[in-house]
Every structure is written in structure tokens, then in C-alpha cells.
Design an enzyme around this catalytic site. Structure first.
Site: not given
Ligand code: AMP
Length: 290
Positions: A41, A47, A157, A159, A194-195
Site C-alpha cells: 500500500g 505501484h 526491480e 527491490d 518508495s512509500s
């Protein structure tokens, strides 16, 4: 007086989005080709790009939204990890996602006695610094694969080691799922979305793009000496120093073989530069191909 007709609620141009909280309630249309995007989330463009790819390639897109307690260490940010489900659902709806699976931790793990463990490729880098992290990742991904039964699953990618770990788990446990790895989506200044970027204070936010700049600089310099291990060692050391001087606390900055994640001394077809570094209490990771 004319009687007004009751109208169905306005759904906008996008598909109606199903929100599923109980695992037993999950089902996909029997003839659908299902593309699956597992997430925790706090959506951003990274995302959304995975969702667009899944929707475009498969037609029926399922997203899971689950902050997985198993993959956080005791001193990590599980309790403060950003959670904003309402906004996430709106964003998923705008992409035409068909279903969001958003179970509670209780629903996922109550009474669990089985976990998936992965060795080898998971033991270096992130795995070494975050013991148990990848076991938590592969356990939740294996469960989600079994619940959703997708044809294709999409991972970022950004991660990079996670992509390798999930490939190995899917191969070892014989999941018949095609995995797709999607290029990192970046802010305009190069910072990988990134969150966790939300944790950066303004001063650190201005420093953060240096991680990607250093990766690009190292990649460019290594390309001019691909077989010179001494020069490559010096290049890695000098960019690490630049990051330290900028205020990063570098966990690793390494040249690896993208198939095994093992460090390598010379660059070749499968080389990748991977890095992780902290700015204050925010940990950033990134990587580039060579
Ligand atoms: P997360 O919610 O952080 O667990 O991420 C869910 C998925 O989105 C994972 O496969 C991530 O690798 C992927 N992802 C996260 N950030 C990005 C990004 N900047 N670009 C592409 N994919 C990303």
C-alpha cells in the site's frame, strides 16, 4: 409530477473495484487471465505502473494490499509504515484494477504453523542486514499466490534482490506463474519512488537523489574498465566515500552477478550495481544495470 428513476451509483469510466477482506471470499472470473500485483500500500507511480502492466497484459488485475508483519524486524518500521487505504483504493480504481485483496494480519496468519524459508540467494545484502526479512516475504507471497492463483505476477526491480528471491521461491516450489519484473519508476530528480520516501525530512530529501547519481556514476566508470578489478574496487570505494560525505550511512554498495547476487570483481553481461544506505532514520535501496 414525473417520478424520478432510481439510478445505479455513478462508477466513473473505470471498472467497478471489488474489495475483498476475507480470503474465503476471493474468486476471479473462471475465464479471466489474472495479473497479480502484491503490495504493502501507500501507492505511488511505481505501484501504479505495475498495475497498468498487469491490467494491460492480462485484462483482469488483482492487487493485494497488506502490510506484512512477518517481513519486518523487531526494530523496523512496521507500526509507523504509511497506511492510507482510502486513497490507495481510489488510485487502484483509476487504473481499472478489478479486485483489491486487503486482509487483516489475523485473517492471514491466525493459527499459522507453517512458514516458507529460503537460503542461498536470500542470505546476502538485505538478508544479512535484515534477518528473517526474506522468509517473511516468501511466506506471504507463496500464500498470496495460492489465494489469487494468478497467471502472471508483477514485481518492481527497485527491490532487485526481492525479485531474485521470489523467482527462486517460485521455481523451487513449482508455482506455475509467469513473473514480470518492471523497471524502477523514479522521481524527476532520479530518486527511486518508495512509500518510505515519505519519512525523509526536507534536508534529507534534497540529498536522497545522490544514491542514484552515485550508482550511475559508478556504472559509467566501471564500463570504461570492465575487466580491471583493481580499478573497479577503487571506483566502488570512491562513490561510497561520496555518499558518506553527503551524509549517507552506507550499508552496501556492490557490483554483483544479477543471477546469483554474489559479488563480482569484473563486469560482464549479468552485472548489476546494488546499494542500500541510510539518511537519518530512512533506509533507501536502489540498483542499476551495467
Ligand atoms: P511495496 O508496497 O513497497 O512492497 O511494493 C510493492 C511492489 O511495488 C514491489 O514489487 C516493489 O518492488 C514495487 N515497487 C516499489 N517501488 C517501485 C518503483 N519505484 N518502481 C517500480 N516498482 C516499485
Amino acid at each position: 409530477m414525473r417520478k424520478r428513476c432510481a439510478k445505479a451509483p455513478f462508477q466513473g469510466a473505470s471498472t467497478a473495484l471489488k474489495i475483498i477482506r476475507r480470503i474465503a471470499d476471493f474468486e476471479s472470473p473462471p475465464d479471466a487471465k489474472v495479473g497479480f500485483v502484491p503490495t504493502m500500500g501507500a501507492f505511488h507511480e511505481g505501484h501504479l505502473e505495475l498495475m497498468r502492466r498487469a491490467k494491460g497484459e492480462c485484462g483482469y488485475c488483482v492487487v493485494s494490499l497488506f502490510v506484512n508483519p512477518l517481513q519486518f524486524g523487531p526494530n523496523e518500521d512496521f507500526s509507523r509504515y504509511p497506511r492510507r487505504e482510502e486513497t490507495d483504493l481510489e488510485m487502484a480504481r483509476s487504473i481499472g484494477v478489478n479486485a483489491v485483496l486487503s486482509p487483516s494480519a489475523e485473517e492471514m496468519y491466525a493459527g499459522i504453523q507453517t512458514k516458507v524459508m529460503i537460503g542461498g540467494i536470500s542470505e546476502l545484502w538485505e538478508g544479512e542486514l535484515r534477518p528473517g526479512h526474506f522468509d517473511g516475504v516468501v511466506t506471504v507471497v507463496a500464500k498470496l499466490f495460492n489465494i489469487v492463483r494468478p497467471h502472471m505476477a508483477y514485481f518492481g526491480e527497485k527491490d532487485f534482490q526481492q525479485c531474485a528471491v521470489i523467482s527462486k521461491m517460485a521455481e523451487d516450489l513449482n508455482f506455475r506463474i509467469t513473473l514480470r519484473f518492471v523497471e524502477t519508476v523514479r522521481e524527476q530528480d532520479g530518486l527511486a519512488m518508495s512509500s518510505r520516501n515519505a519519512y525523509l525530512d526536507p534536508a534529507n530529501r534534497t540529498k536522497a537523489p545522490q544514491l542514484y547519481k552515485s550508482l550511475l556514476e559508478a556504472a559509467g566508470r566501471i564500463r570504461t574498465h570492465p575487466n580491471d578489478s583493481a580499478a573497479i574496487g577503487e571506483i566502488l570505494e570512491s562513490v561510497r566515500q561520496t555518499l558518506t560525505d553527503t551524509g549517507f550511512d552506507v550499508d552496501y554498495f556492490a557490483l554483483v552477478d544479477s543471477r546469483t547476487l554474489q559479488p563480482i570483481e569484473r563486469a560482464g553481461e549479468y552485472s548489476r550495481l546494488i546499494a542500500a544506505a541510510k539518511l537519518g532514520s530512512t533506509r533507501l535501496i536502489d540498483n542499476v544495470p551495467l
